[in-house]
Design a protein around this motif. Structure first.
Motif, PDB file in Angstrom:
ATOM      1  N   MET A   1      26.365   4.628  10.989  1.00 16.20           N
ATOM      2  CA  MET A   1      26.946   3.684  10.034  1.00 16.20           C
ATOM      3  C   MET A   1      27.658   2.581  10.820  1.00 16.20           C
ATOM      4  O   MET A   1      28.489   2.882  11.675  1.00 16.20           O
ATOM      5  N   THR A   2      27.326   1.331  10.548  1.00 15.78           N
ATOM      6  CA  THR A   2      27.971   0.225  11.282  1.00 15.78           C
ATOM      7  C   THR A   2      29.378  -0.003  10.753  1.00 15.78           C
ATOM      8  O   THR A   2      29.567  -0.158   9.535  1.00 15.78           O
ATOM      9  N   ARG A   3      30.350  -0.010  11.646  1.00 16.37           N
ATOM     10  CA  ARG A   3      31.733  -0.323  11.218  1.00 16.37           C
ATOM     11  C   ARG A   3      31.884  -1.832  11.080  1.00 16.37           C
ATOM     12  O   ARG A   3      31.566  -2.591  11.992  1.00 16.37           O
ATOM     13  N   LEU A   4      32.316  -2.255   9.884  1.00 16.65           N
ATOM     14  CA  LEU A   4      32.514  -3.690   9.639  1.00 16.65           C
ATOM     15  C   LEU A   4      33.640  -4.219  10.515  1.00 16.65           C
ATOM     16  O   LEU A   4      34.559  -3.484  10.868  1.00 16.65           O
ATOM     17  N   LYS A   5      33.538  -5.513  10.799  1.00 14.79           N
ATOM     18  CA  LYS A   5      34.635  -6.191  11.513  1.00 14.79           C
ATOM     19  C   LYS A   5      35.293  -7.153  10.517  1.00 14.79           C
ATOM     20  O   LYS A   5      34.645  -7.615   9.567  1.00 14.79           O
ATOM     21  N   PRO A  59      44.037   2.357   1.527  1.00 16.41           N
ATOM     22  CA  PRO A  59      43.773   2.202   2.965  1.00 16.41           C
ATOM     23  C   PRO A  59      43.793   3.561   3.660  1.00 16.41           C
ATOM     24  O   PRO A  59      44.549   4.461   3.258  1.00 16.41           O
ATOM     25  N   VAL A  60      42.953   3.711   4.680  1.00 19.08           N
ATOM     26  CA  VAL A  60      42.874   4.971   5.438  1.00 19.08           C
ATOM     27  C   VAL A  60      43.093   4.673   6.911  1.00 19.08           C
ATOM     28  O   VAL A  60      42.377   3.855   7.509  1.00 19.08           O
ATOM     29  N   THR A  61      44.117   5.329   7.481  1.00 17.37           N
ATOM     30  CA  THR A  61      44.482   5.037   8.885  1.00 17.37           C
ATOM     31  C   THR A  61      43.779   5.979   9.858  1.00 17.37           C
ATOM     32  O   THR A  61      43.900   5.785  11.068  1.00 17.37           O
ATOM     33  N   GLN A  64      39.401   5.236  13.639  1.00 14.06           N
ATOM     34  CA  GLN A  64      39.608   3.896  14.208  1.00 14.06           C
ATOM     35  C   GLN A  64      40.549   3.046  13.369  1.00 14.06           C
ATOM     36  O   GLN A  64      40.849   1.902  13.723  1.00 14.06           O
ATOM     37  N   GLY A  65      40.977   3.625  12.250  1.00 10.72           N
ATOM     38  CA  GLY A  65      42.056   2.985  11.480  1.00 10.72           C
ATOM     39  C   GLY A  65      41.642   1.863  10.551  1.00 10.72           C
ATOM     40  O   GLY A  65      40.480   1.698  10.208  1.00 10.72           O
ATOM     41  N   ILE A  66      42.651   1.123  10.162  1.00 10.71           N
ATOM     42  CA  ILE A  66      42.519   0.069   9.148  1.00 10.71           C
ATOM     43  C   ILE A  66      41.658  -1.084   9.679  1.00 10.71           C
ATOM     44  O   ILE A  66      41.777  -1.457  10.850  1.00 10.71           O
ATOM     45  N   ILE A  67      40.773  -1.599   8.814  1.00 11.13           N
ATOM     46  CA  ILE A  67      40.084  -2.868   9.122  1.00 11.13           C
ATOM     47  C   ILE A  67      40.815  -3.941   8.327  1.00 11.13           C
ATOM     48  O   ILE A  67      40.835  -3.898   7.092  1.00 11.13           O
ATOM     49  N   THR A  68      41.419  -4.869   8.996  1.00 10.76           N
ATOM     50  CA  THR A  68      42.156  -5.935   8.300  1.00 10.76           C
ATOM     51  C   THR A  68      41.254  -6.610   7.269  1.00 10.76           C
ATOM     52  O   THR A  68      40.103  -6.925   7.553  1.00 10.76           O
ATOM     53  N   MET A 109      38.030   4.517  -1.170  1.00  9.82           N
ATOM     54  CA  MET A 109      38.613   4.630   0.162  1.00  9.82           C
ATOM     55  C   MET A 109      37.526   4.896   1.189  1.00  9.82           C
ATOM     56  O   MET A 109      36.444   5.387   0.844  1.00  9.82           O
ATOM     57  N   ALA A 110      37.825   4.562   2.450  1.00 10.72           N
ATOM     58  CA  ALA A 110      36.812   4.740   3.507  1.00 10.72           C
ATOM     59  C   ALA A 110      37.449   5.172   4.814  1.00 10.72           C
ATOM     60  O   ALA A 110      38.423   4.562   5.253  1.00 10.72           O
ATOM     61  N   ASP A 111      36.873   6.255   5.390  1.00 12.78           N
ATOM     62  CA  ASP A 111      37.239   6.573   6.783  1.00 12.78           C
ATOM     63  C   ASP A 111      36.075   6.103   7.656  1.00 12.78           C
ATOM     64  O   ASP A 111      35.231   5.330   7.204  1.00 12.78           O
ATOM     65  N   ASP A 127      28.919   7.240  -3.364  1.00 10.78           N
ATOM     66  CA  ASP A 127      28.860   7.056  -1.912  1.00 10.78           C
ATOM     67  C   ASP A 127      28.260   5.684  -1.604  1.00 10.78           C
ATOM     68  O   ASP A 127      27.188   5.340  -2.109  1.00 10.78           O
ATOM     69  N   ASN A 128      28.947   4.899  -0.766  1.00 16.01           N
ATOM     70  CA  ASN A 128      28.530   3.512  -0.507  1.00 16.01           C
ATOM     71  C   ASN A 128      27.102   3.429   0.007  1.00 16.01           C
ATOM     72  O   ASN A 128      26.335   2.559  -0.405  1.00 16.01           O
ATOM     73  N   SER A 129      26.713   4.333   0.920  1.00 12.78           N
ATOM     74  CA  SER A 129      25.361   4.252   1.492  1.00 12.78           C
ATOM     75  C   SER A 129      24.308   4.483   0.415  1.00 12.78           C
ATOM     76  O   SER A 129      23.354   3.723   0.275  1.00 12.78           O
TER      77      SER A 129
HETATM   78  O1  2YC Z   1      40.738  -0.221   6.250  1.00 10.58           O
HETATM   79  C1  2YC Z   1      40.439   0.983   6.106  1.00 10.58           C
HETATM   80  O2  2YC Z   1      40.905   1.717   5.196  1.00 10.58           O
HETATM   81  C2  2YC Z   1      39.430   1.563   7.066  1.00 10.58           C
HETATM   82  N1  2YC Z   1      39.640   3.024   7.214  1.00 10.58           N
HETATM   83  C3  2YC Z   1      38.013   1.257   6.539  1.00 10.58           C
HETATM   84  C4  2YC Z   1      36.940   1.784   7.491  1.00 10.58           C
HETATM   85  C5  2YC Z   1      35.544   1.441   6.938  1.00 10.58           C
HETATM   86  C6  2YC Z   1      34.467   1.940   7.897  1.00 10.58           C
HETATM   87  N2  2YC Z   1      33.128   1.700   7.306  1.00 10.58           N
HETATM   88  C7  2YC Z   1      32.543   0.492   7.407  1.00 10.58           C
HETATM   89  O3  2YC Z   1      32.974  -0.395   8.076  1.00 10.58           O
HETATM   90  C8  2YC Z   1      31.292   0.267   6.608  1.00 10.58           C
HETATM   91  C9  2YC Z   1      31.415   0.642   5.157  1.00 10.58           C
HETATM   92  C10 2YC Z   1      31.995  -0.472   4.382  1.00 10.58           C
HETATM   93  C11 2YC Z   1      30.012   0.971   4.768  1.00 10.58           C
HETATM   94  C12 2YC Z   1      29.414   1.264   6.037  1.00 10.58           C
HETATM   95  N3  2YC Z   1      30.198   0.951   7.035  1.00 10.58           N
END
Ligand code: 2YC
Length: 277
Positions: A1-5, A59-61, A64-68, A109-111, A127-129
């Motif tokens: 799964m690609t982590r968004l920036k 938000p989920v810390t 790799q934590g929070i994505i701004t 929410m997302a980890d 589920d997002n996927s």
């Molecule tokens: O900011 C937060 O709460 C972070 N824990 C969010 C982490 C999201 C990680 N997943 C992604 O970047 C994407 C998802 C949006 C769908 C696939 N990868």
């Protein structure tokens, strides 16, 4: 799964109205309309229910934590669709507890592994996927003005490609699979063989040869340049949930209105609609 920036998503909120019009011109339906189409729900009825449907985005810390901007962007997309949505005042466990105490209808929410929507009353999980695959397949059906009996090439046999393939089969499309890992394609073909039309699935082993034989493509890979410019034909329609986008800037110019891609909007819309009963 690609982590968004943050740089992937920080312009989404300000462009939502423009993007909604772009989606409407490409598919004939809005973000809400495509999400309803994907979930088999009536749009008029959904509009009535959405306004009173309260969603807390937590938000989920962990990891790799929070994505701004991630939770803020998800919330803005939900509000744009008409949901009563807000970012929780607290992250993690405290945010989940607060949602229950405030009698929210759902949490998003997302980890680092999963991005989910949870209906706190029905216990259903979006589920997002899975939803992203489903909603982009529904969008391809709309762009094609009916995908039934059409050959569709699904690039990427991960969770998004799998969900897209299931939806395309249910719409009567003739699905072909392609993945850089041949075994992934073979295992997905096996899993799909129990679905109507699943036993006719073809595996394409060479993507470049395959691309010249398909007018409909679902790009669901986490790779760049999956579809090289020289293999884009002048009648090809592409929906591309894959992040990063597997098509070059020049390729996007060539495809123009025949390409639908985003990094959060359609998936979030589909998740929210699938949570509403
Ligand atoms: O900011 C937060 O709460 C972070 N824990 C969010 C982490 C999201 C990680 N997943 C992604 O970047 C994407 C998802 C949006 C769908 C696939 N990868």
């Amino acid at each position: 799964m690609t982590r968004l920036k943050t740089s992937d998503i920080n312009d989404i909120s300000s462009r939502l109205e423009i993007y909604n019009q772009e989606v409407l011109s490409k598919t004939g339906r809005t973000l809400l309309g495509i999400a309803c189409h994907a979930c088999g729900k009536d749009e008029i009825q959904m509009r009535r229910q959405i306004e009173s449907f309260c969603i807390h985005v937590v938000p989920v810390t962990a990891g790799q934590g929070i994505i701004t901007d991630f939770c803020e962007t998800v919330t803005t997309i939900l509000q744009f669709l008409g949901f009563n949505a807000r970012v929780s005042d607290l992250p993690d466990t405290s945010g989940v507890a607060l949602a229950f105490e405030n009698k929210a209808d759902a949490i998003m929410m997302a980890d680092d592994r999963r991005f989910v929507g949870l209906n706190l009353n029905t216990r259903s999980v979006a589920d997002n996927s899975e939803v992203t695959g489903r909603v982009f397949a529904a969008a391809l059906d709309l762009m094609a003005k009916g995908i039934e009996n059409c050959k569709v090439l699904v690039l990427g046999c991960g969770p998004v490609g799998e969900a897209a393939s299931k939806t395309l089969l249910s719409l009567g499309a003739r699905v072909s699979l392609c993945d850089t890992h041949l075994l992934s394609a073979r295992f997905l073909k096996e899993r799909l063989s129990v679905y109507p039309g699943g036993n006719k699935i073809i595996i394409e082993e060479d993507i470049n040869t395959a691309l010249s034989n398909y007018g409909y493509v679902m790009e669901a890979t986490p790779s760049v340049n999956t579809i090289p410019d020289e293999f884009i034909s002048d009648h090809m329609l592409v929906t591309a949930p894959g992040v990063p986008l597997g098509i070059s800037k020049n390729g996007c110019q060539i495809l123009g209105n025949r390409l639908l891609h985003d990094k959060l909007e359609l998936g979030v819309a589909g998740m929210a609609i699938s949570l509403v009963l």
